[in-house]
Design a protein around this motif. Structure first.
Motif, short mmCIF file in Angstrom:
data_model
loop_
_atom_site.label_atom_id
_atom_site.label_comp_id
_atom_site.label_asym_id
_atom_site.label_seq_id
_atom_site.Cartn_x
_atom_site.Cartn_y
_atom_site.Cartn_z
N LYS A 28 0.92 -1.30 0.04
CA LYS A 28 -0.25 -0.14 0.00
C LYS A 28 1.00 1.42 0.09
CE LYS A 28 -3.78 -2.17 0.57
NZ LYS A 28 -4.70 -2.95 -0.56
N LEU A 29 0.73 1.90 -1.00
CA LEU A 29 1.60 3.39 -1.23
C LEU A 29 1.22 4.42 -0.41
CD1 LEU A 29 4.21 3.92 -2.51
CD2 LEU A 29 3.13 4.28 -4.56
N TRP A 30 -0.37 4.58 -0.57
CA TRP A 30 -0.98 5.88 -0.19
C TRP A 30 -2.42 5.34 0.67
CZ3 TRP A 30 2.12 9.69 -1.20
CH2 TRP A 30 2.79 9.49 -2.41
N ALA A 31 -2.67 6.18 1.64
CA ALA A 31 -3.66 5.90 2.62
C ALA A 31 -5.15 6.11 1.74
CB ALA A 31 -3.94 7.07 3.87
N GLN A 32 -5.02 6.80 0.73
CA GLN A 32 -6.40 6.92 0.01
C GLN A 32 -6.25 5.91 -0.86
OE1 GLN A 32 -3.95 9.40 -0.04
NE2 GLN A 32 -4.65 11.38 0.49
N GLY A 33 -5.53 4.99 -1.21
CA GLY A 33 -5.67 4.09 -2.28
C GLY A 33 -4.60 4.02 -3.33
N GLY A 34 -4.25 3.22 -3.83
CA GLY A 34 -3.15 2.91 -4.74
C GLY A 34 -2.21 1.87 -4.16
N SER A 35 -1.76 0.89 -4.74
CA SER A 35 -0.92 -0.16 -4.27
C SER A 35 0.04 -0.61 -5.48
CB SER A 35 -1.58 -1.21 -3.67
OG SER A 35 -2.52 -1.84 -4.19
N ILE A 36 1.11 -1.08 -4.98
CA ILE A 36 2.07 -1.67 -6.20
C ILE A 36 1.69 -3.08 -5.89
CG2 ILE A 36 4.33 -2.15 -6.77
CD1 ILE A 36 4.94 0.67 -5.76
N SER A 37 1.14 -4.08 -6.68
CA SER A 37 0.85 -5.38 -6.49
C SER A 37 1.14 -6.24 -7.66
CB SER A 37 -0.37 -5.69 -6.04
OG SER A 37 -1.19 -5.29 -7.19
N LEU A 38 0.99 -7.29 -7.79
CA LEU A 38 1.15 -8.47 -8.83
C LEU A 38 -0.12 -8.71 -9.37
CD1 LEU A 38 4.17 -10.73 -7.71
CD2 LEU A 38 4.12 -8.83 -9.52
N VAL A 39 -1.29 -7.98 -9.15
CA VAL A 39 -2.54 -8.15 -9.46
C VAL A 39 -2.77 -8.46 -11.02
CG1 VAL A 39 -3.55 -5.89 -9.59
CG2 VAL A 39 -5.13 -7.88 -9.04
N MET A 40 -2.14 -7.61 -11.69
CA MET A 40 -2.17 -7.76 -13.36
C MET A 40 -1.50 -9.09 -14.08
SD MET A 40 -1.78 -3.72 -14.76
CE MET A 40 -0.17 -3.65 -13.88
N ALA A 163 3.75 -0.86 -10.76
CA ALA A 163 3.37 -2.04 -10.79
C ALA A 163 3.22 -2.57 -12.43
CB ALA A 163 1.54 -1.67 -10.43
N THR A 164 3.32 -1.81 -13.09
CA THR A 164 3.21 -2.30 -14.90
C THR A 164 4.66 -2.81 -15.04
OG1 THR A 164 1.66 -0.51 -15.32
CG2 THR A 164 2.99 -1.46 -17.18
N ILE A 165 5.77 -2.08 -14.55
CA ILE A 165 7.17 -2.56 -14.66
C ILE A 165 7.35 -3.80 -14.16
CG2 ILE A 165 9.68 -2.07 -14.16
CD1 ILE A 165 8.84 1.03 -14.54
N LEU A 166 6.68 -4.02 -12.93
CA LEU A 166 6.97 -5.22 -12.17
C LEU A 166 6.07 -6.29 -12.90
CD1 LEU A 166 7.97 -6.62 -9.61
CD2 LEU A 166 5.96 -5.85 -8.26
N THR A 167 5.02 -6.01 -13.18
CA THR A 167 4.14 -7.22 -14.12
C THR A 167 4.99 -7.35 -15.29
OG1 THR A 167 2.02 -6.19 -13.06
CG2 THR A 167 2.15 -7.47 -15.08
N SER A 168 5.50 -6.50 -16.04
CA SER A 168 6.15 -6.93 -17.20
C SER A 168 7.25 -7.94 -17.10
CB SER A 168 6.65 -5.62 -17.89
OG SER A 168 5.75 -4.74 -18.20
N VAL A 169 8.16 -7.38 -15.97
CA VAL A 169 9.09 -8.24 -15.69
C VAL A 169 8.92 -9.67 -15.27
CG1 VAL A 169 11.17 -8.59 -13.83
CG2 VAL A 169 10.73 -6.43 -14.75
N VAL A 170 7.74 -10.03 -14.48
CA VAL A 170 7.43 -11.32 -13.85
C VAL A 170 6.92 -11.85 -15.18
CG1 VAL A 170 5.43 -12.54 -12.58
CG2 VAL A 170 6.72 -10.55 -11.63
N ALA A 171 5.99 -11.30 -16.23
CA ALA A 171 5.37 -12.06 -17.30
C ALA A 171 6.84 -12.37 -18.15
CB ALA A 171 4.72 -11.05 -17.98
N VAL A 172 7.66 -11.43 -18.40
CA VAL A 172 8.84 -12.00 -19.38
C VAL A 172 9.52 -13.04 -18.79
CG1 VAL A 172 10.96 -11.04 -19.99
CG2 VAL A 172 9.12 -9.83 -20.20
N LEU A 173 9.77 -13.10 -17.21
CA LEU A 173 10.56 -14.34 -17.00
C LEU A 173 9.82 -15.58 -17.00
CD1 LEU A 173 11.92 -12.57 -13.73
CD2 LEU A 173 12.98 -13.13 -15.72
#
Length: 186
Positions: A28-40, A163-173
């Motif tokens: 969780k990055l911000w109290a109002q919402g928005g988080s970095i995850s692997l959900v994508m 989150a998009t960069i992380l998802t790209s890295v995981v998908a490529v791997l």
């Protein structure tokens, strides 16, 4: 029901559940919402495995599951944009599926990587646009004296870009190390 259709439905259910779990394990990055995850990741995997329809349905179900688990919804339209639209459009990563599949058959890992990153970036960008739109329309009070457009663009970018960069890295791997994941087994 034929075996391929049954496999399609089972994988959608499994990957949607995995997506919900990955979303719950987010940073969780911000109290109002928005988080970095692997959900994508599960959405992109289904998009590359089954095409756009697999990605769209998986994304929609992940948004539905998030709502069922108590998502932050302030108005019906905001909830629809932030959960249903935002996660569904990630499935459009599947528009490059045939390019990923062709590169995989040719054992061309560079081309696979390029197309996986391209598709994932498209899905992430569309999700970012959905969240930014919801931010502009429904969360302008958090901007204070700042320009609400700029505020929403920056705010949503702080978690969507990583989150998009992380998802790209995981998908490529995943796909370059195990290209058989692209093929449905009957």
């Amino acid at each position: 029901m034929d075996k391929k259709k049954l496999l399609f439905l089972i994988e959608i259910a499994i990957f949607s559940a995995i997506g919900l779990i990955l979303d719950q394990l987010s940073f969780k990055l911000w109290a109002q919402g928005g988080s970095i995850s692997l959900v994508m990741v599960p959405i992109v995997l289904m998009a590359f495995r089954w095409g756009v329809s697999g990605g769209l349905i998986t994304g929609f179900l992940i948004g539905l599951l998030q709502v069922a688990m108590g998502a932050s919804i302030f108005t019906p339209l905001q909830g629809f944009i932030d959960y249903f639209i935002a996660f569904t459009v990630v499935g459009l990563a599947g528009v490059v599926r045939h390019l990923v599949f062709t590169a995989s058959k040719q054992l061309n890992k560079k081309a696979m990587t390029l197309y996986i990153v391209l598709g994932t970036t498209l899905g992430g960008l569309l999700r970012y646009i959905a969240h930014t739109t919801a931010g502009i329309v429904f969360f302008s009070e958090y901007a204070g004296d700042q320009n609400v457009y700029l505020y929403s663009i920056i705010y949503n970018g702080t978690y969507m870009l990583p989150a998009t960069i992380l998802t790209s890295v995981v998908a490529v791997l995943l796909f370059t190390s195990a290209p058989r994941l692209l093929q449905q087994q009957n």
